[in-house]
Design a protein around this motif. Structure first.
Motif, mmCIF file in Angstrom:
data_model
loop_
_atom_site.group_PDB
_atom_site.id
_atom_site.type_symbol
_atom_site.label_atom_id
_atom_site.label_comp_id
_atom_site.label_asym_id
_atom_site.label_seq_id
_atom_site.Cartn_x
_atom_site.Cartn_y
_atom_site.Cartn_z
ATOM 1 N N GLU A 1 -3.424 4.993 6.751
ATOM 2 C CA GLU A 1 -3.792 6.385 6.563
ATOM 3 C C GLU A 1 -3.738 7.155 7.880
ATOM 4 O O GLU A 1 -3.994 6.600 8.949
ATOM 5 N N TYR B 1 0.835 -1.206 0.000
ATOM 6 C CA TYR B 1 0.000 0.000 0.000
ATOM 7 C C TYR B 1 0.869 1.256 0.000
ATOM 8 O O TYR B 1 0.670 2.175 -0.807
ATOM 9 N N THR C 1 1.616 4.552 -2.864
ATOM 10 C CA THR C 1 1.361 5.986 -2.647
ATOM 11 C C THR C 1 2.314 6.835 -3.481
ATOM 12 O O THR C 1 2.105 8.044 -3.639
ATOM 13 N N GLY D 1 -14.209 6.965 2.361
ATOM 14 C CA GLY D 1 -13.133 7.364 1.454
ATOM 15 C C GLY D 1 -12.569 8.725 1.801
ATOM 16 O O GLY D 1 -11.346 8.928 1.815
ATOM 17 N N HIS E 1 -4.477 5.087 -3.497
ATOM 18 C CA HIS E 1 -5.783 5.656 -3.182
ATOM 19 C C HIS E 1 -6.874 5.187 -4.141
ATOM 20 O O HIS E 1 -8.012 4.938 -3.731
ATOM 21 N N THR F 1 -9.752 9.495 4.530
ATOM 22 C CA THR F 1 -8.333 9.256 4.255
ATOM 23 C C THR F 1 -7.728 10.487 3.568
ATOM 24 O O THR F 1 -8.399 11.490 3.354
ATOM 25 N N ASN F 2 -6.471 10.367 3.181
ATOM 26 C CA ASN F 2 -5.804 11.471 2.471
ATOM 27 C C ASN F 2 -6.329 11.651 1.048
ATOM 28 O O ASN F 2 -5.887 12.554 0.335
ATOM 29 N N ILE F 3 -7.269 10.799 0.633
ATOM 30 C CA ILE F 3 -7.964 11.050 -0.630
ATOM 31 C C ILE F 3 -8.595 12.433 -0.594
ATOM 32 O O ILE F 3 -8.736 13.107 -1.616
ATOM 33 N N TRP G 1 2.550 13.608 1.321
ATOM 34 C CA TRP G 1 1.360 12.895 0.848
ATOM 35 C C TRP G 1 1.626 11.904 -0.284
ATOM 36 O O TRP G 1 0.743 11.129 -0.637
ATOM 37 N N TYR H 1 -7.590 1.649 -3.186
ATOM 38 C CA TYR H 1 -8.363 1.663 -1.933
ATOM 39 C C TYR H 1 -9.811 2.035 -2.226
ATOM 40 O O TYR H 1 -10.748 1.408 -1.711
#
Length: 391
Positions: free
Chosen positions: A268, A25, A29, A119, A201, A122-124, A193, A204
């Motif tokens: 995350e 994962y 990123t 969703g 992402h 998260t950093n999305i 990030w 995910y």
């Protein structure tokens, strides 16, 4: 690999649970979509109308080789998508399509109240917050998201000429364009990030749209058998492939999808300001999505949506997202009871079935964006939604 700093703490927790999934994962990123990114880079040298023309040819007239030869990267991009991978069985998607439409009444609530909120936790949320695409043009973005989902679950939608196929590839190109815009802006902190709209992402997100959506649908009273469940996952998997998710992080089955979602969530960081703003904006936009604009009715529905969403995502995440505090005991059980009552009424009064299914189907269409000119293959031309042309 230089790990983005936002993930250092979460990765330490995640690797205790599953070091392989956690490492995979984090590695993703730092990966975008090399093929689509290269194509968008070349398109950036063209006028927007010319780029739009070439994309439309690739989508609608892929045999027009003479025109696609104007941009070899475009030709190569679409040629690579013409034949589905060996694991795709288009006939096996039918049970999932049937299940989707049979439970369509519950889809929107499960998506808005559960899947999308998770969703955005998260950093999305970073890319959406910076671009303002949910805040400035929230209803249209949600309608586009719904349109994509409706089309991939239309009979024949995932065939080469189906709108589900085309909209999945369109999502891939939009992601690449937004990635290009963010990487060339001063807003994106790559060291913290990673890559904007990274394959981690997007991989995910597809587990949320598939496996987590199934879970939330079940909580709301949806019914489906194992064959339909597996088929539903297969539809989303092929859509994810078309969206450019590398097979190194694209789930193979529901069990694998849930594990990726679980470990990715641990990786995350704790939901930040962006997540709080976007999640609450999403729930407040829900009434507008279904055409409710009168103030009292809108506030009443928003209150209800918050209650259902809190019940779906759980107290911990709801509190992190600063939801209004309200009891949820019995909420999901009552919804499931209503669903059973509706099914009994249909059995007792069979003539209701046609109207019932028609109403469900038309509701899905009403909350989807259908532009008069057909599917738009335009791409955003500014990192900020308020400055971008309509797409």
């Amino acid at each position: 690999m230089k790990m983005p700093s936002d993930y250092e703490e979460g990765y330490e927790r995640a690797r205790v649970l599953d070091p392989d999934v956690a490492s995979n994962y984090i590695a993703h990123t730092l990966i975008g979509d090399p093929e689509a990114d290269a194509l968008v880079e070349q398109l950036s040298s063209l006028e927007p109308e010319e780029a739009h023309r070439l994309i439309e040819i690739g989508m609608e007239n892929p045999d027009d080789g003479a025109l696609l030869d104007e941009l070899p990267a475009m030709r190569d991009f679409f040629e690579g998508l013409e034949s589905p991978p060996e694991w795709v069985d288009l006939r096996a998607l039918t049970p999932g399509v049937r299940m989707f439409h049979r439970n369509s009444k519950l889809i929107l609530g499960a998506m808005v109240g559960g899947t999308l909120v998770e969703g955005f936790s998260t950093n999305i949320s970073k890319s959406f917050f910076i671009t303002g695409r949910l805040l400035d043009q929230g209803v249209r973005r949600l309608q586009q998201n719904n349109r994509h989902m409706v089309e991939i679950f239309m009979p024949g939608g995932m065939e080469r000429n189906g709108d589900g196929w085309k909209l999945s590839v369109r999502v891939r190109l939009v992601h690449a364009q937004v990635r290009y815009l963010l990487k060339n802006s001063d807003e994106w902190d790559a060291e913290a990030w990673g890559v904007p709209l990274s394959s981690a992402h997007v991989g995910y997100a597809i587990t949320a749209f598939s496996a987590r959506l199934l879970k939330h649908m079940k909580s709301l009273g949806a019914r489906f058998n194992d064959e339909e469940r597996e088929s539903f996952m297969a539809v989303w998997r092929y859509s994810g492939y078309l969206m450019g998710i590398p097979e190194t992080i694209l789930y193979r089955d529901e069990k694998e999808a849930l594990r990726l979602f679980e470990i990715g969530t641990v990786c995350e960081p704790t939901p930040g300001t962006e997540s709080v703003v976007l999640a609450n904006s999403l729930l407040n936009a829900a009434p507008l999505l279904v055409g409710i604009t009168e103030r009292t009715a809108r506030r009443k529905l928003v209150k209800y949506v918050y209650t259902v969403s809190r019940a779906l995502i759980g107290k911990t995440l709801a509190d992190q997202l600063e939801y209004p505090r309200r009891p949820t005991f019995g909420v999901l059980a009552w919804l499931r009871l209503q669903g059973r009552f509706d099914r009994v009424m249909v059995k007792l009064f069979p003539r209701r079935v046609r109207d019932n299914n028609f109403n469900k189907f038309t509701q899905l269409l009403e909350i989807s964006v259908f532009d008069e000119a057909g599917i738009s293959y335009r791409l955003p031309d500014s990192v900020y939604a308020e400055e971008s042309s309509k797409w």
